[in-house]
Scaffold this motif. Structure first.
Motif, PDB file in Angstrom:
ATOM      1  N   VAL A 190       0.867  -1.171   0.000  1.00 26.73           N
ATOM      2  CA  VAL A 190       0.000   0.000   0.000  1.00 26.73           C
ATOM      3  C   VAL A 190       0.907   1.224   0.000  1.00 26.73           C
ATOM      4  N   LEU A 191       0.827   1.997  -1.066  1.00 25.51           N
ATOM      5  CA  LEU A 191       1.657   3.195  -1.227  1.00 25.51           C
ATOM      6  C   LEU A 191       0.800   4.397  -0.847  1.00 25.51           C
ATOM      7  N   TYR A 192       1.123   5.025   0.284  1.00 22.89           N
ATOM      8  CA  TYR A 192       0.241   6.080   0.782  1.00 22.89           C
ATOM      9  C   TYR A 192       1.012   7.338   1.136  1.00 22.89           C
ATOM     10  N   ASP A 193       0.280   8.435   1.212  1.00 24.65           N
ATOM     11  CA  ASP A 193       0.837   9.748   1.532  1.00 24.65           C
ATOM     12  C   ASP A 193       0.731   9.975   3.041  1.00 24.65           C
ATOM     13  N   GLY A 194       1.793   9.666   3.750  1.00 22.30           N
ATOM     14  CA  GLY A 194       1.803   9.830   5.200  1.00 22.30           C
ATOM     15  C   GLY A 194       1.825  11.278   5.649  1.00 22.30           C
ATOM     16  N   ALA A 195       2.079  12.211   4.736  1.00 19.44           N
ATOM     17  CA  ALA A 195       2.047  13.630   5.079  1.00 19.44           C
ATOM     18  C   ALA A 195       0.617  14.170   5.054  1.00 19.44           C
ATOM     19  N   CYS A 196      -0.300  13.400   4.521  1.00 16.74           N
ATOM     20  CA  CYS A 196      -1.710  13.798   4.431  1.00 16.74           C
ATOM     21  C   CYS A 196      -2.439  13.311   5.683  1.00 16.74           C
ATOM     22  N   PRO A 197      -3.038  14.226   6.458  1.00 15.93           N
ATOM     23  CA  PRO A 197      -3.718  13.785   7.681  1.00 15.93           C
ATOM     24  C   PRO A 197      -4.890  12.847   7.406  1.00 15.93           C
ATOM     25  N   LEU A 198      -5.583  13.030   6.293  1.00 12.29           N
ATOM     26  CA  LEU A 198      -6.693  12.133   5.943  1.00 12.29           C
ATOM     27  C   LEU A 198      -6.167  10.742   5.631  1.00 12.29           C
ATOM     28  N   CYS A 199      -5.109  10.704   4.825  1.00  9.82           N
ATOM     29  CA  CYS A 199      -4.525   9.422   4.417  1.00  9.82           C
ATOM     30  C   CYS A 199      -4.001   8.656   5.630  1.00  9.82           C
ATOM     31  N   ARG A 200      -3.302   9.367   6.524  1.00  7.05           N
ATOM     32  CA  ARG A 200      -2.759   8.716   7.726  1.00  7.05           C
ATOM     33  C   ARG A 200      -3.860   8.064   8.537  1.00  7.05           C
ATOM     34  N   ARG A 201      -4.964   8.770   8.712  1.00  2.91           N
ATOM     35  CA  ARG A 201      -6.070   8.219   9.497  1.00  2.91           C
ATOM     36  C   ARG A 201      -6.677   6.993   8.823  1.00  2.91           C
ATOM     37  N   GLU A 202      -6.905   7.105   7.525  1.00  4.97           N
ATOM     38  CA  GLU A 202      -7.503   5.978   6.807  1.00  4.97           C
ATOM     39  C   GLU A 202      -6.578   4.767   6.814  1.00  4.97           C
ATOM     40  N   ILE A 203      -5.306   4.990   6.567  1.00  9.16           N
ATOM     41  CA  ILE A 203      -4.344   3.878   6.572  1.00  9.16           C
ATOM     42  C   ILE A 203      -4.265   3.267   7.965  1.00  9.16           C
ATOM     43  N   GLN A 214       5.611  12.245  -7.186  1.00  8.80           N
ATOM     44  CA  GLN A 214       4.479  13.178  -7.249  1.00  8.80           C
ATOM     45  C   GLN A 214       3.227  12.494  -7.795  1.00  8.80           C
ATOM     46  N   GLN A 215       3.381  11.670  -8.807  1.00 13.08           N
ATOM     47  CA  GLN A 215       2.232  10.933  -9.335  1.00 13.08           C
ATOM     48  C   GLN A 215       1.664   9.990  -8.286  1.00 13.08           C
ATOM     49  N   LEU A 216       2.543   9.353  -7.539  1.00 13.11           N
ATOM     50  CA  LEU A 216       2.093   8.420  -6.502  1.00 13.11           C
ATOM     51  C   LEU A 216       1.390   9.150  -5.365  1.00 13.11           C
ATOM     52  N   LEU A 217       1.855  10.354  -5.036  1.00 14.59           N
ATOM     53  CA  LEU A 217       1.243  11.119  -3.960  1.00 14.59           C
ATOM     54  C   LEU A 217      -0.103  11.717  -4.364  1.00 14.59           C
ATOM     55  N   ALA A 218      -0.323  11.871  -5.641  1.00 14.38           N
ATOM     56  CA  ALA A 218      -1.542  12.515  -6.123  1.00 14.38           C
ATOM     57  C   ALA A 218      -2.774  11.610  -6.053  1.00 14.38           C
ATOM     58  N   ARG A 219      -2.564  10.296  -6.059  1.00 12.08           N
ATOM     59  CA  ARG A 219      -3.660   9.320  -6.024  1.00 12.08           C
ATOM     60  C   ARG A 219      -3.241   8.134  -5.170  1.00 12.08           C
ATOM     61  N   PHE A 220      -4.225   7.372  -4.729  1.00 16.74           N
ATOM     62  CA  PHE A 220      -3.953   6.173  -3.949  1.00 16.74           C
ATOM     63  C   PHE A 220      -3.508   5.052  -4.882  1.00 16.74           C
ATOM     64  N   CYS A 264       3.742   1.450   2.839  1.00 19.12           N
ATOM     65  CA  CYS A 264       4.909   2.245   2.490  1.00 19.12           C
ATOM     66  C   CYS A 264       4.501   3.716   2.392  1.00 19.12           C
ATOM     67  N   ASP A 265       4.995   4.514   3.318  1.00 20.31           N
ATOM     68  CA  ASP A 265       4.728   5.953   3.332  1.00 20.31           C
ATOM     69  C   ASP A 265       5.639   6.618   2.305  1.00 20.31           C
ATOM     70  N   ILE A 266       5.098   6.903   1.134  1.00 21.22           N
ATOM     71  CA  ILE A 266       5.923   7.439   0.053  1.00 21.22           C
ATOM     72  C   ILE A 266       6.173   8.932   0.186  1.00 21.22           C
ATOM     73  N   SER A 267       5.601   9.573   1.214  1.00 17.44           N
ATOM     74  CA  SER A 267       5.894  10.989   1.433  1.00 17.44           C
ATOM     75  C   SER A 267       7.263  11.165   2.082  1.00 17.44           C
ATOM     76  N   ARG A 268       7.791  10.100   2.637  1.00 16.70           N
ATOM     77  CA  ARG A 268       9.094  10.179   3.312  1.00 16.70           C
ATOM     78  C   ARG A 268      10.213  10.212   2.272  1.00 16.70           C
ATOM     79  N   PRO A 269      11.082  11.213   2.374  1.00 14.07           N
ATOM     80  CA  PRO A 269      12.165  11.315   1.384  1.00 14.07           C
ATOM     81  C   PRO A 269      13.181  10.186   1.486  1.00 14.07           C
ATOM     82  N   ASP A 270      13.213   9.478   2.616  1.00 14.22           N
ATOM     83  CA  ASP A 270      14.188   8.405   2.777  1.00 14.22           C
ATOM     84  C   ASP A 270      13.717   7.070   2.186  1.00 14.22           C
ATOM     85  N   VAL A 271      12.510   7.053   1.594  1.00 13.87           N
ATOM     86  CA  VAL A 271      12.044   5.834   0.923  1.00 13.87           C
ATOM     87  C   VAL A 271      12.850   5.697  -0.365  1.00 13.87           C
TER      88      VAL A 271
END
Length: 138
Positions: free
Chosen positions: A15-28, A62-68, A43-50
């Protein structure tokens, strides 16, 4: 003779998700708490160390962060409503929703609804951040 109680082989889904998004974090978080022994990686793809090798080929961060998105173990990537259906099919208690998505026209409707949500997502994110700050202050 095959064991009738044996579970079919399961394939891991990332599951590739945006951990910087508060909505996404809650849903995940909801999905993670209900995952049990489901074959899932998060996998929190918002983290630069990924590492870039964790990201699906042909898609930018950016494409991955734009959609689930989810990626099956065989490398196939699903996006939007199809990604949710793949995830729900792997989660105990959510499989009924994945089956519902297979009704005629349902996936189309889910995808259109998701695209509509994506248009208002930034405003909803700002609202959630404001509410979280208020909650943190007291």
């Amino acid at each position: 003779m095959a064991d009738p109680d044996a579970r079919p082989p399961q394939h891991e889904i990332t599951v590739l998700y945006d951990g910087a998004c508060p909505l996404c974090r809650r849903e995940i978080g909801v999905y993670q708490r209900g995952a049990g022994d489901a074959p899932l990686r998060f996998c929190d793809i918002s983290r630069p160390d990924v590492p870039a090798m964790e990201l699906p080929a042909g898609l930018t961060r950016q494409q991955l962060l734009a959609r689930f998105h989810v990626r099956r173990a065989d490398g196939v990537v699903f996006s939007g409503a199809e990604a949710f259906v793949q995830l729900w099919a792997s989660l105990p208690g959510w499989r009924w929703l994945a089956r519902l998505a297979h009704l005629p026209g349902m996936l189309w409707l889910m995808e259109r609804s998701y695209r509509g949500f994506l248009r208002v997502r930034p405003a909803v994110q700002r609202l959630v951040v404001r509410l979280e700050r208020r909650q943190d202050r007291g």
